[in-house]
Scaffold this motif. Structure first.
Motif, PDB file in Angstrom:
ATOM      1  N   TRP A 133       0.759  -1.123  -0.081  1.00 52.63           N
ATOM      2  CA  TRP A 133      -0.066  -0.034  -0.010  1.00 52.63           C
ATOM      3  C   TRP A 133       0.882   1.227   0.060  1.00 52.63           C
ATOM      4  CZ3 TRP A 133       0.006   3.814   3.598  1.00 52.63           C
ATOM      5  CH2 TRP A 133       0.484   3.847   4.651  1.00 52.63           C
ATOM      6  N   TRP A 134       1.926   1.444   0.667  1.00 51.52           N
ATOM      7  CA  TRP A 134       2.930   2.414   0.779  1.00 51.52           C
ATOM      8  C   TRP A 134       3.335   2.780  -0.451  1.00 51.52           C
ATOM      9  CZ3 TRP A 134       7.653   1.597  -0.383  1.00 51.52           C
ATOM     10  CH2 TRP A 134       8.160   0.450  -0.547  1.00 51.52           C
ATOM     11  N   MET A 135       3.681   1.756  -1.421  1.00 51.99           N
ATOM     12  CA  MET A 135       4.300   2.004  -2.793  1.00 51.99           C
ATOM     13  C   MET A 135       3.130   2.817  -3.531  1.00 51.99           C
ATOM     14  SD  MET A 135       5.991  -0.468  -5.364  1.00 51.99           S
ATOM     15  CE  MET A 135       7.075  -1.036  -4.038  1.00 51.99           C
ATOM     16  N   VAL A 136       1.953   2.445  -3.330  1.00 48.62           N
ATOM     17  CA  VAL A 136       0.901   3.028  -4.138  1.00 48.62           C
ATOM     18  C   VAL A 136       0.534   4.549  -3.458  1.00 48.62           C
ATOM     19  CG1 VAL A 136      -1.599   2.918  -4.986  1.00 48.62           C
ATOM     20  CG2 VAL A 136      -0.310   0.946  -4.729  1.00 48.62           C
ATOM     21  N   ALA A 137       0.675   4.490  -2.525  1.00 49.36           N
ATOM     22  CA  ALA A 137       0.604   5.827  -1.745  1.00 49.36           C
ATOM     23  C   ALA A 137       1.815   6.892  -2.362  1.00 49.36           C
ATOM     24  CB  ALA A 137       0.521   5.946  -0.147  1.00 49.36           C
ATOM     25  N   ALA A 138       2.970   6.236  -2.120  1.00 46.76           N
ATOM     26  CA  ALA A 138       3.958   7.260  -2.718  1.00 46.76           C
ATOM     27  C   ALA A 138       3.748   7.667  -4.134  1.00 46.76           C
ATOM     28  CB  ALA A 138       5.230   6.379  -2.549  1.00 46.76           C
ATOM     29  N   GLY A 139       3.249   6.772  -4.917  1.00 51.16           N
ATOM     30  CA  GLY A 139       2.878   7.346  -6.275  1.00 51.16           C
ATOM     31  C   GLY A 139       2.059   8.255  -6.194  1.00 51.16           C
ATOM     32  N   CYS A 140       0.899   7.953  -5.323  1.00 50.71           N
ATOM     33  CA  CYS A 140      -0.250   9.145  -5.589  1.00 50.71           C
ATOM     34  C   CYS A 140       0.367  10.377  -4.962  1.00 50.71           C
ATOM     35  CB  CYS A 140      -1.204   8.557  -4.662  1.00 50.71           C
ATOM     36  SG  CYS A 140      -2.201   7.223  -5.538  1.00 50.71           S
ATOM     37  N   TRP A 141       1.208  10.293  -3.993  1.00 48.97           N
ATOM     38  CA  TRP A 141       1.887  11.275  -3.448  1.00 48.97           C
ATOM     39  C   TRP A 141       2.740  12.353  -4.179  1.00 48.97           C
ATOM     40  CZ3 TRP A 141       6.914  12.973  -2.967  1.00 48.97           C
ATOM     41  CH2 TRP A 141       7.239  14.174  -1.979  1.00 48.97           C
ATOM     42  N   LEU A 142       3.267  11.719  -5.301  1.00 47.33           N
ATOM     43  CA  LEU A 142       4.236  12.304  -6.060  1.00 47.33           C
ATOM     44  C   LEU A 142       3.410  13.136  -7.203  1.00 47.33           C
ATOM     45  CD1 LEU A 142       6.886  12.846  -7.482  1.00 47.33           C
ATOM     46  CD2 LEU A 142       6.666  10.791  -8.832  1.00 47.33           C
ATOM     47  N   VAL A 143       2.210  12.579  -7.620  1.00 45.21           N
ATOM     48  CA  VAL A 143       1.053  12.955  -8.479  1.00 45.21           C
ATOM     49  C   VAL A 143       0.585  14.238  -7.835  1.00 45.21           C
ATOM     50  CG1 VAL A 143      -1.143  12.843  -9.662  1.00 45.21           C
ATOM     51  CG2 VAL A 143       0.623  10.827  -9.665  1.00 45.21           C
ATOM     52  N   VAL A 144       0.105  14.197  -6.481  1.00 44.04           N
ATOM     53  CA  VAL A 144      -0.412  15.296  -5.813  1.00 44.04           C
ATOM     54  C   VAL A 144       0.450  16.505  -5.717  1.00 44.04           C
ATOM     55  CG1 VAL A 144      -1.440  16.058  -3.533  1.00 44.04           C
ATOM     56  CG2 VAL A 144      -2.126  13.807  -4.666  1.00 44.04           C
ATOM     57  N   THR A 145       1.947  16.171  -5.459  1.00 41.22           N
ATOM     58  CA  THR A 145       2.831  17.128  -5.129  1.00 41.22           C
ATOM     59  C   THR A 145       3.044  18.145  -6.605  1.00 41.22           C
ATOM     60  OG1 THR A 145       4.093  15.811  -3.579  1.00 41.22           O
ATOM     61  CG2 THR A 145       5.124  17.427  -4.602  1.00 41.22           C
ATOM     62  N   LEU A 350       5.963  13.070   5.679  1.00 39.42           N
ATOM     63  CA  LEU A 350       6.368  12.659   7.146  1.00 39.42           C
ATOM     64  C   LEU A 350       5.340  11.909   7.906  1.00 39.42           C
ATOM     65  CD1 LEU A 350       8.049  15.975   8.215  1.00 39.42           C
ATOM     66  CD2 LEU A 350       9.249  13.991   7.768  1.00 39.42           C
ATOM     67  N   VAL A 351       3.896  12.158   7.629  1.00 39.44           N
ATOM     68  CA  VAL A 351       3.059  11.236   8.233  1.00 39.44           C
ATOM     69  C   VAL A 351       2.797   9.822   7.809  1.00 39.44           C
ATOM     70  CG1 VAL A 351       0.426  11.089   8.735  1.00 39.44           C
ATOM     71  CG2 VAL A 351       1.635  13.453   9.189  1.00 39.44           C
ATOM     72  N   LEU A 352       3.102   9.914   6.536  1.00 36.38           N
ATOM     73  CA  LEU A 352       2.935   8.462   5.953  1.00 36.38           C
ATOM     74  C   LEU A 352       4.373   7.490   6.138  1.00 36.38           C
ATOM     75  CD1 LEU A 352       1.746   9.560   2.034  1.00 36.38           C
ATOM     76  CD2 LEU A 352       0.496   8.216   3.801  1.00 36.38           C
ATOM     77  N   THR A 353       5.409   8.286   6.400  1.00 32.84           N
ATOM     78  CA  THR A 353       6.434   7.469   6.629  1.00 32.84           C
ATOM     79  C   THR A 353       6.394   7.209   8.245  1.00 32.84           C
ATOM     80  OG1 THR A 353       8.027   8.824   5.313  1.00 32.84           O
ATOM     81  CG2 THR A 353       9.004   7.667   7.034  1.00 32.84           C
ATOM     82  N   LEU A 354       5.706   8.014   9.001  1.00 32.31           N
ATOM     83  CA  LEU A 354       5.496   7.675  10.446  1.00 32.31           C
ATOM     84  C   LEU A 354       4.441   6.524  10.655  1.00 32.31           C
ATOM     85  CD1 LEU A 354       5.960   8.220  13.579  1.00 32.31           C
ATOM     86  CD2 LEU A 354       4.242   9.860  13.444  1.00 32.31           C
ATOM     87  N   SER A 355       3.471   6.420   9.794  1.00 35.12           N
ATOM     88  CA  SER A 355       2.594   5.559  10.039  1.00 35.12           C
ATOM     89  C   SER A 355       3.049   4.099   9.220  1.00 35.12           C
ATOM     90  CB  SER A 355       1.254   5.758   9.207  1.00 35.12           C
ATOM     91  OG  SER A 355       1.631   5.860   7.609  1.00 35.12           O
ATOM     92  N   VAL A 356       4.026   4.116   8.158  1.00 40.26           N
ATOM     93  CA  VAL A 356       4.427   2.992   8.257  1.00 40.26           C
ATOM     94  C   VAL A 356       5.439   2.404   9.110  1.00 40.26           C
ATOM     95  CG1 VAL A 356       6.316   1.746   6.218  1.00 40.26           C
ATOM     96  CG2 VAL A 356       4.477   3.454   5.593  1.00 40.26           C
ATOM     97  N   ALA A 357       6.108   3.442   9.588  1.00 36.66           N
ATOM     98  CA  ALA A 357       7.173   2.865  10.905  1.00 36.66           C
ATOM     99  C   ALA A 357       6.202   2.305  12.055  1.00 36.66           C
ATOM    100  CB  ALA A 357       7.915   3.902  11.182  1.00 36.66           C
ATOM    101  N   LEU A 358       5.156   2.970  12.176  1.00 41.05           N
ATOM    102  CA  LEU A 358       4.218   2.113  13.646  1.00 41.05           C
ATOM    103  C   LEU A 358       3.685   1.209  13.105  1.00 41.05           C
ATOM    104  CD1 LEU A 358       3.226   5.911  14.693  1.00 41.05           C
ATOM    105  CD2 LEU A 358       5.069   4.280  15.647  1.00 41.05           C
ATOM    106  N   GLY A 359       3.463   0.626  11.774  1.00 49.21           N
ATOM    107  CA  GLY A 359       2.770  -0.416  11.444  1.00 49.21           C
ATOM    108  C   GLY A 359       1.111  -0.398  11.545  1.00 49.21           C
ATOM    109  N   TRP A 360       0.774   0.888  11.123  1.00 54.51           N
ATOM    110  CA  TRP A 360      -0.877   1.198  11.046  1.00 54.51           C
ATOM    111  C   TRP A 360      -1.267   0.469   9.919  1.00 54.51           C
ATOM    112  CZ3 TRP A 360      -1.761   7.244  12.266  1.00 54.51           C
ATOM    113  CH2 TRP A 360      -1.397   7.320  13.596  1.00 54.51           C
ATOM    114  N   GLU A 361      -2.352   0.166  10.154  1.00 58.19           N
ATOM    115  CA  GLU A 361      -3.269  -0.533   8.996  1.00 58.19           C
ATOM    116  C   GLU A 361      -3.837   0.451   8.169  1.00 58.19           C
ATOM    117  OE1 GLU A 361      -3.428  -3.553   7.948  1.00 58.19           O
ATOM    118  OE2 GLU A 361      -2.194  -4.334   9.566  1.00 58.19           O
ATOM    119  N   PRO A 362      -3.425   0.612   6.840  1.00 58.25           N
ATOM    120  CA  PRO A 362      -3.903   1.725   6.171  1.00 58.25           C
ATOM    121  C   PRO A 362      -5.476   1.737   6.143  1.00 58.25           C
ATOM    122  CG  PRO A 362      -3.096   0.073   4.587  1.00 58.25           C
ATOM    123  CD  PRO A 362      -2.763  -0.604   6.010  1.00 58.25           C
ATOM    124  N   PHE A 363      -6.198   0.853   6.025  1.00 52.23           N
ATOM    125  CA  PHE A 363      -7.512   0.914   5.671  1.00 52.23           C
ATOM    126  C   PHE A 363      -8.422   0.995   6.919  1.00 52.23           C
ATOM    127  CE2 PHE A 363     -11.871   0.025   3.362  1.00 52.23           C
ATOM    128  CZ  PHE A 363     -11.830   1.160   2.535  1.00 52.23           C
TER     129      PHE A 363
END
Length: 503
Positions: A133-145, A350-363
């Motif tokens: 999920w984080w890879m898809v989120a990273a791609g969307c983050w780039l588009v939004v940026t 930063l928030v996305l990175t933190l959520s991955v580090a904390l192991g939050w379930e995305p959905f």
């Protein structure tokens, strides 16, 4: 000292139609159709779900009456923050500004938790790829940026195309459900409020349905870039509310027609897959794939729209000295809030990175928790703005009349206050956690802490920099503070203080 001057936002780049699409895009309408409507039907506690959306539209249209009057007074990229500063005072305005940044960031960043799940079936069926999920989120983050750095009229055109495609898909799917109804007949059972209603469930669903409109109020953030802003901004907000209410009501009704009123509660337990199951039974497989693609695209469009709203709030606050002045810089060629846009992208990363580090379930954690926080924050802002509108328009009357200046704002304040009460009562259910979960206490404390910190900052700013403080909520308008001039006395004039002392 006031912040240094910056390049202004470009005026006249967005018409009323473009503003409607930008506001509707922020709500992610196809996402609401696929998630909120099944949630509302599941359990069959409130059978007349389609009527919830027009009912909420009435509340928001009442709010829009005072909203329109405030926009006509002074279009401002600070939007609701500027209304609250004028009506409830500058310290309350700075508190609301910080709350707005928290709320819109939570809404936007929370959506990153959904894109991975939404993209999974598309990638699997078309490419045979299973991506984290984080890879898809990273791609969307780039588009939004990247979209955050584009000229606003280009973004408006892009969002208009996506919204039109979303509406076409929703309308097409609804038409397919009507052409092949359950039991061979089109029923209107869910359009009639009959039977005994579970009141706690009704209150919860009203709040959930209200979240489906969060974003309509963002039109005011583009007031300085709109053509004829004193008319188009408010008109766009009204059209967005009307359009969304009809779209949601139509989709909720056709869903019950496709399943049958007696089966809609059971079938809705499938959640976000219900719509695609119904369409898979009626249309070719490519239609389901198209729907999934448009659902993912619509969520990305919502992130883009909210990103631009956050950037304009940040720009307005920096221009007035509430945030560091460098955040108020705009591109010389694009006239977009360049520094604010990049800053929001960094915060999201930063928030996305933190959520991955904390192991939050995305959905099940990142998405529902943050979007609920954002939706509640927007409700609080609407309530404060309605109250501030009533106070300001009656304290500084113009030509609004009793309906615009008093009656509609009072009704909006009361009804939005009732929604906030229902949200507070149903907070565990909204967050999807037990009643003793740490979030149930943390979320209200977070709102209080952010608003309180902003309020205290406003009070401190009054003592430290009176000129900057005086400009809060004025959209960068120059403030002139004239020094007091002592009165001249003639040599033989009597002095009252001496007379009093001699008496």
């Amino acid at each position: 000292m006031p912040p240094p001057a910056t390049h202004p936002l470009a005026a006249g780049r967005l018409g009323a139609t473009a503003l409607v699409f930008v506001a509707v895009a922020a709500t992610a309408p196809l996402s609401v159709v696929t998630t909120t409507i099944p949630i509302a039907y599941a359990g069959n506690d409130v059978p007349f779900v389609p009527l919830l959306f027009p009912a909420l539209a009435v509340v928001l249209l009442l709010f829009s009456v005072g909203y329109a009057a405030m926009v006509r007074r002074s279009p401002n990229a600070g939007a609701l923050y500027s209304f609250i500063a004028r009506g409830l005072g500058r310290p309350a305005g700075t508190g609301a500004a910080w709350l707005a940044l928290l709320s819109y960031n939570a809404l936007q960043i929370g959506l990153y938790g959904a894109v991975g799940l939404l993209a999974a079936p598309i990638l699997d069926n078309t490419l045979g790829v299973i991506a984290p999920w984080w890879m898809v989120a990273a791609g969307c983050w780039l588009v939004v940026t990247l979209c955050g750095l584009l000229r606003v009229e280009l973004v408006g055109a892009l969002l208009a195309l996506i919204v039109l495609a979303e509406v076409a898909v929703i309308a097409g799917f609804g038409a397919a459900n009507l052409l092949e109804p359950a039991d061979g007949r089109v029923t209107t059972d869910t359009l009639v409020p009959t039977g005994i209603v579970d009141r706690p469930a009704l209150g919860l669903l009203l709040v959930v349905a209200a979240f489906g409109f969060a974003g309509f109020e963002t039109t005011a953030a583009y007031g300085e870039e709109a053509a004829r802003p004193r008319r188009s901004v408010a008109r766009a907000a009204v059209l967005a509310v009307l359009g969304l209410s009809l779209l949601y009501a139509f989709s909720a009704w056709t869903t019950s027609v496709a399943t049958g009123p007696g089966q809609v509660a059971t079938r809705s337990l499938d959640g976000g897959e219900l719509l695609f199951e119904l369409i898979g039974d009626r249309l070719a497989p490519w239609a389901v794939t198209l729907g999934r693609v448009m659902l993912l695209t619509g969520v990305v469009a919502a992130m883009i729209s909210l990103h631009h709203t956050i950037a304009r709030y940040t720009f307005a606050l920096a221009r007035e000295g509430v945030l560091p002045s460098r955040l108020g810089r705009t591109g010389a060629r694009t006239s977009v809030p360049f520094t604010a846009s990049v800053t929001q992208s960094v915060v999201a990363l930063l928030v996305l990175t933190l959520s991955v580090a904390l192991g939050w379930e995305p959905f099940t954690e990142l998405y529902p928790w943050l979007t609920t926080v954002g939706g509640l924050g927007v409700l609080l802002l609407l309530f404060a703005a309605a109250l501030a509108t009533m106070l300001f328009l009656n304290r500084a009357p113009n030509d609004e009349g009793p309906w615009r200046a008093f009656v509609a704002p009072v009704l909006a304040t009361v009804l939005l206050g009732a929604l906030i009460y229902l949200a507070a009562v149903n907070l565990p259910a909204l967050l999807g956690v037990p009643s003793r979960h740490w979030l149930v206490i943390t979320v209200p404390c977070l709102f209080a802490a952010v608003f309180g910190a902003g309020l205290l900052f406003g009070v401190a700013l009054k003592a430290r920099s009176p000129i900057t403080y005086a400009g809060i909520g004025l959209g960068g308008t120059a403030v002139v503070v004239a020094p007091a001039v002592p009165q001249q006395r003639s040599p033989g004039a009597h002095r009252p203080d001496r007379i009093q002392r001699s008496a």
